[in-house]
Design a protein around this motif. Structure first.
Motif, mmCIF file in Angstrom:
data_model
loop_
_atom_site.group_PDB
_atom_site.id
_atom_site.type_symbol
_atom_site.label_atom_id
_atom_site.label_comp_id
_atom_site.label_asym_id
_atom_site.label_seq_id
_atom_site.Cartn_x
_atom_site.Cartn_y
_atom_site.Cartn_z
ATOM 1 N N TYR A 1 0.692 -1.351 -0.102
ATOM 2 C CA TYR A 1 -0.120 0.045 -0.087
ATOM 3 C C TYR A 1 0.914 1.099 -0.009
ATOM 4 O O TYR A 1 0.374 2.290 0.531
ATOM 5 N N CYS A 2 1.896 1.055 -0.722
ATOM 6 C CA CYS A 2 2.673 2.238 -0.718
ATOM 7 C C CYS A 2 3.838 1.948 -2.061
ATOM 8 O O CYS A 2 4.424 1.187 -2.122
ATOM 9 N N GLU A 3 3.580 2.874 -2.985
ATOM 10 C CA GLU A 3 4.296 2.742 -4.189
ATOM 11 C C GLU A 3 5.370 3.863 -4.387
ATOM 12 O O GLU A 3 5.015 5.153 -4.012
ATOM 13 N N TYR A 4 6.323 3.566 -5.304
ATOM 14 C CA TYR A 4 7.369 4.956 -5.156
ATOM 15 C C TYR A 4 8.171 4.716 -6.856
ATOM 16 O O TYR A 4 7.982 3.747 -7.634
ATOM 17 N N LYS A 5 8.411 5.884 -7.167
ATOM 18 C CA LYS A 5 9.263 5.959 -8.407
ATOM 19 C C LYS A 5 10.479 6.806 -8.081
ATOM 20 O O LYS A 5 10.328 8.011 -7.494
ATOM 21 N N VAL A 6 11.716 6.444 -8.604
ATOM 22 C CA VAL A 6 12.863 7.056 -8.458
ATOM 23 C C VAL A 6 12.786 7.935 -9.654
ATOM 24 O O VAL A 6 12.813 7.554 -10.975
ATOM 25 N N ILE A 7 13.231 9.148 -9.393
ATOM 26 C CA ILE A 7 13.453 10.199 -10.624
ATOM 27 C C ILE A 7 14.860 10.406 -10.801
ATOM 28 O O ILE A 7 15.643 10.923 -9.865
ATOM 29 N N TYR A 8 15.369 10.126 -11.933
ATOM 30 C CA TYR A 8 16.674 10.384 -12.402
ATOM 31 C C TYR A 8 16.956 11.610 -13.256
ATOM 32 O O TYR A 8 15.997 12.083 -13.592
ATOM 33 N N SER A 9 18.167 11.919 -13.175
ATOM 34 C CA SER A 9 18.585 13.242 -13.775
ATOM 35 C C SER A 9 20.119 13.019 -13.989
ATOM 36 O O SER A 9 20.842 12.271 -13.388
ATOM 37 N N ARG A 10 20.730 13.949 -15.095
ATOM 38 C CA ARG A 10 21.946 13.888 -15.435
ATOM 39 C C ARG A 10 22.774 15.024 -14.680
ATOM 40 O O ARG A 10 22.123 16.274 -14.658
ATOM 41 N N ASP A 11 23.903 14.723 -14.243
ATOM 42 C CA ASP A 11 24.570 15.921 -13.501
ATOM 43 C C ASP A 11 25.692 16.484 -14.616
ATOM 44 O O ASP A 11 25.553 16.344 -15.801
#
Length: 466
Positions: free
Chosen positions: A143-153
């Motif tokens: 009952y908890c979902e997540y999404k990792v947000i990625y970015s370029r340094d």
């Protein structure tokens, strides 16, 4: 670990039951509704439901799911929270559990659990949209979902930027999509802090969803945003089990895992709301977690012992069972929903100091412990990344959501009443046998499925993993 806002709190029913929807924009009064109809407000007390019709539609959905579980009904549970009253009545947040996926851990180990739960694929891979959420689809069922947000340094390296967590119920968003595109858009804006296009919510070519019938809107939204999640009618109409659009896949707008639904939440609490007990020398004793699931009480072909292995199911069932054992009636407190009840943010450090408060952003709730959304990590306009945050004495870098989820506690608010006498006959109806040893969760059938998932993960070339 020390949890933020984790102290057990009690609220008087009169405080929690008070509607906070009166100030919603353009809202119609609900006073015309029958006095006999006790209504649940929008989950979290958010201001999405701006008409009495939408409030009633949400409550109709709750009632339907409850009616479909008739074989589990009990005198110890009521859907009418207002029916529980008396001096000992209180609303509590004590039914809670850790948000990290338990199944891959008991099937394998901590490392594999983290890898499968955080499964991400480098942007640009042909199956990016599907595989970048594969871990979420396969393991996020607490009952908890997540999404990792990625970015370029600055050096063009792909790095984790932040993690978005949601506990919002799929059925609620489906109801908005079907009946009120405007309020769906309002809710999406509130969650995402941006205005999505109609095409993101209903699919390519939909410039105005108001020209479509509610049935078509429901199907299109299921196809692109929510998935059918095992709904036989939607799947028969052509909706895929998982959404094919990018909106929810990439931004975790709300939960889409089939098990994280309103029906399963009602089921597990109703399953537990019986006086499970074992007879110890003529004295009735509360059943343990494994004992509750070790015997078929509702005509199941096999005892649902595998449910004892997860975080959510045993916590919810035991919470209800212990109240029933003492003769207490319980209900979901108002508003019914799944909430982020605690977060041990003090366990995390940035440059040896507490993580900046602006990097911990709760939303989609009227107040603390009613939040349904959390973003953890640096915002886009800050030149720092999630892996610069550390946790534990060893200062381990945070590389994904699993390391954070295990320090989050989620659950519903529950109303419990005063105790009453439980008869010997009621105890006997739910009598269990004592267990000599705990159930070996690694033998659960889910481990065979997750072994296939792990094989699939291992087959993805490392150059496509993040």
């Amino acid at each position: 670990m020390v949890f933020r806002n984790l102290e057990i709190e009690f609220y008087s029913p009169s405080t929690l039951a008070a509607s906070e929807l009166d100030d919603v924009r353009g809202r119609e009064s609900t006073e015309a509704m029958s006095e006999a109809t006790r209504i649940y407000d929008a989950p979290g007390g958010v201001k999405d439901l701006n008409t009495a019709e939408l409030v009633q539609a949400w409550n109709n959905r709750i009632s339907k799911e409850y009616s479909d579980l008739k074989s589990y009904h009990s005198r110890f549970f009521t859907l009418d929270y207002s029916a529980i009253s008396g001096a000992g009545t209180k609303d509590v947040d004590t039914v809670r559990w850790a948000a990290d996926p338990a199944e891959p851990k008991f099937c394998f180990d901590d490392t594999t659990a983290r890898e499968l739960s955080d499964w991400g694929v480098v942007s640009g891979h042909p199956v990016h949209s599907a595989f970048s959420v594969n871990g979420r689809r396969q393991t996020h069922n607490e009952y908890c979902e997540y999404k990792v947000i990625y970015s370029r340094d600055a050096e063009d390296r792909i790095r984790p930027k932040r993690v978005v967590f949601t506990t919002e119920l799929r059925e609620y968003w489906m109801m908005l999509a079907e009946l009120s595109p405007e309020q769906l858009l309002f809710a999406a804006e509130d969650a995402l802090n941006r205005t999505p296009a109609w095409e993101e919510l209903y699919g390519p070519g939909v410039a105005d969803p108001n020209t479509l019938t509610p049935e078509v809107r429901k199907l299109l939204f299921a196809t692109w945003v929510s998935g059918a999640a095992g709904d036989s009618e939607l799947m028969a109409a052509g909706a895929p089990r998982h959404p094919i659009g990018t909106l929810n896949n990439q931004e975790a707008l709300f939960m889409t895992h089939q098990i994280n639904g309103l029906d399963d939440l009602l089921y597990i609490v109703l399953y537990g709301a019986h006086p499970y007990a074992r007879n110890d020398g003529g004295t009735w004793v509360k059943a343990t977690k494994d004992e509750i699931f070790s015997k078929s009480h509702f005509g199941e072909g096999n005892p649902p012992i595998h449910l004892a292995c997860r975080h959510a199911d045993p916590a919810a069932a035991i919470g209800a069972a212990h109240q029933a054992f003492e003769g207490r009636q319980l209900a979901f407190a108002n508003p019914l929903g799944m909430y982020i009840l605690g977060f041990a943010d003090a366990d995390y450090l940035f440059d040896g100091a507490p993580v900046p408060e602006e990097w911990i952003r709760f939303s989609r709730g009227k107040s603390q412990k009613f939040y349904q959304r959390l973003e953890f990590g640096p915002p886009d306009d800050v030149e720092h990344y999630l892996d610069e945050i550390t946790f534990g004495d060893e200062e381990i870098p945070v590389t994904g959501g699993f390391q954070i989820a295990r320090r989050i506690e989620v659950g519903p608010w529950v109303r419990i009443g005063e105790g009453s006498n439980v008869s010997d006959a009621e105890y006997r109806d739910f009598e269990v046998e004592p267990l000599t040893e705990p159930y070996n969760c690694s033998l659960a059938g889910v481990c065979r499925r997750l072994k296939r998932v792990k094989d699939e993960f291992d087959e993805v070339p490392d150059r496509f993993k993040v």
